[in-house]
Design an enzyme around this catalytic site. Structure first.
Site, PDB file in Angstrom:
ATOM      1  N   LYS A 199     -42.728  47.526  42.032  1.00 16.83           N
ATOM      2  CA  LYS A 199     -41.392  47.928  42.962  1.00 16.83           C
ATOM      3  C   LYS A 199     -42.001  48.932  44.790  1.00 16.83           C
ATOM      4  O   LYS A 199     -41.228  49.268  45.617  1.00 16.83           O
ATOM      5  CB  LYS A 199     -40.806  49.030  41.588  1.00 16.83           C
ATOM      6  CG  LYS A 199     -39.668  48.001  40.804  1.00 16.83           C
ATOM      7  CD  LYS A 199     -39.480  49.024  39.873  1.00 16.83           C
ATOM      8  CE  LYS A 199     -38.539  48.156  38.814  1.00 16.83           C
ATOM      9  NZ  LYS A 199     -38.358  48.361  37.529  1.00 16.83           N
ATOM     10  N   GLN A 213     -37.673  53.573  34.619  1.00 16.39           N
ATOM     11  CA  GLN A 213     -38.211  52.507  33.755  1.00 16.39           C
ATOM     12  C   GLN A 213     -38.676  51.723  32.095  1.00 16.39           C
ATOM     13  O   GLN A 213     -38.387  53.257  32.299  1.00 16.39           O
ATOM     14  CB  GLN A 213     -39.435  52.242  34.304  1.00 16.39           C
ATOM     15  CG  GLN A 213     -40.419  51.117  34.072  1.00 16.39           C
ATOM     16  CD  GLN A 213     -40.318  49.861  34.191  1.00 16.39           C
ATOM     17  OE1 GLN A 213     -39.958  50.111  36.176  1.00 16.39           O
ATOM     18  NE2 GLN A 213     -39.591  48.560  33.707  1.00 16.39           N
ATOM     19  N   ASP A 247     -30.042  50.265  38.658  1.00 14.35           N
ATOM     20  CA  ASP A 247     -30.811  49.279  37.839  1.00 14.35           C
ATOM     21  C   ASP A 247     -29.178  48.173  36.896  1.00 14.35           C
ATOM     22  O   ASP A 247     -29.139  47.168  36.941  1.00 14.35           O
ATOM     23  CB  ASP A 247     -30.887  49.738  37.235  1.00 14.35           C
ATOM     24  CG  ASP A 247     -32.617  48.853  36.340  1.00 14.35           C
ATOM     25  OD1 ASP A 247     -32.943  47.823  37.231  1.00 14.35           O
ATOM     26  OD2 ASP A 247     -33.297  49.386  35.921  1.00 14.35           O
TER      27      ASP A 247
END
Ligand code: NAD
Length: 284
Positions: free
Chosen positions: A54, A98, A121
């Site tokens: 990322k 995460q 997300d």
């Protein structure tokens, strides 16, 4: 092999190039560059690799990135405070926590604290609810990445029968909502389903998101179906496997994703697109 390959590496590379150009035109218009924050808790090796990717993606497209690697011992309250600080940070458009988080942290409570306008997300209940109500805002990255792959086939999917295998909050469920929004007739199979084979055999589109290598043998696939394998399982030798028996399924499918190099890079590029969307919304 009959199937054409949906090469997520190549498709996502083109999309990242588009995002880079968008960032450059924002800069030339005097607009702020989009900013992405990533909270990584503990030392899960797979998570560390995902976060490294990322960070590299952010560099490639020219985003500002803020990666915070936090101790595995962080408390729920401290982690939620980090999220609250990022919600207020005007240089940050997207916040990504995460997963998985250490066992003592409740991930749902952390995600609930993310400002839905920065939830790149697409996991926040607000964004899942918007998708369910056919008014998508920030869309869950993996299902969005799969929709980009389906778009790439050029096949009109409205009215097709689609089967999703797996019903998790982050992948299977929003995947079903995306396909429903696109006008497919959607079936979801999961660990309690009694006839997953039947659900796969009748499907024009199969999306498997389970994490069990070999779960979907090629003989289950309807000839001409589009097969998207979200599953990723790393074996003892470090090799990655999908849920679908690729060689067999590729004999019957019209399009198929490889693992790796199929859905994974599309998930990442969908998150970059969401970050641009979030930045643009701030200006309007
Ligand atoms: P999860 O464990 O939360 O959910 C798995 C789902 O599979 C559950 O809904 C369960 O009911 C279902 N299931 C289990 N056994 C089954 C069976 N025998 N038949 C049918 N359904 C069954 O997993 P997840 O987070 O949704 O991830 C699924 C897979 O996708 C994993 O391999 C994960 O690594 C991978 N993944 C890939 C990406 C990507 O970008 N490529 C992103 C997210 C997850």
């Amino acid at each position: 092999m009959a199937a054409k390959i949906l090469n997520g590496n190549a498709i996502s590379k083109d999309l990242r190039q588009e995002i880079r150009q968008l960032v450059e035109s924002r800069t030339s218009e005097g607009l702020r560059i989009p900013g992405l924050a990533v909270l990584l808790v503990g030392n899960d090796p797979a998570s560390e690799i995902y976060v490294k990717h990322k960070r590299r993606d952010c560099e490639e497209v020219g985003f500002h990135s803020n990666v915070q690697h936090l101790s595995a011992n962080i408390t729920q309250e401290e982690l939620e405070k980090r999220v609250a600080d990022l919600n207020r940070d005007t240089h940050i458009d997207g916040i990504l926590v995460q997963l998985p988080l250490p066992a003592h942290i409740d991930p749902a409570r952390v995600i609930d604290r993310i400002d839905p306008a920065k939830d790149v997300d697409g996991h926040h209940p607000y964004n899942i609810g918007r998708l369910a109500l056919r008014r998508p805002a920030l869309r869950s990255c993996t299902p969005k990445g799969v929709m980009l792959l389906l778009e790439h086939t050029g096949v009109p999917i409205r009215g097709l029968d689609a089967t999703v295998i797996g019903a998790s909050n982050h992948v299977g469920r929003p995947m079903g909502l995306e396909l429903l929004l696109a006008g497919c007739t959607v079936t979801t199979a999961h660990k309690f389903s009694r006839d997953t084979r039947g659900a796969v055999a009748s499907a024009d589109i199969v999306v498997s998101a389970v994490g069990k290598p070999g779960l979907i043998p090629g003989q289950w696939i309807k000839p001409g179906a589009i097969v998207i394998d979200v599953g990723i399982t790393r074996d003892a030798a470090g090799k990655l496997h999908g849920d679908v028996v690729f060689d067999e399924a590729a004999e019957r499918a019209s399009w198929i994703t490889p693992v790796p190099g199929g859905v994974g890079p599309m998930t990442r590029v969908a998150m970059l697109q969401n970050t641009v969307t979030a930045a643009e919304r701030v200006e309007h």
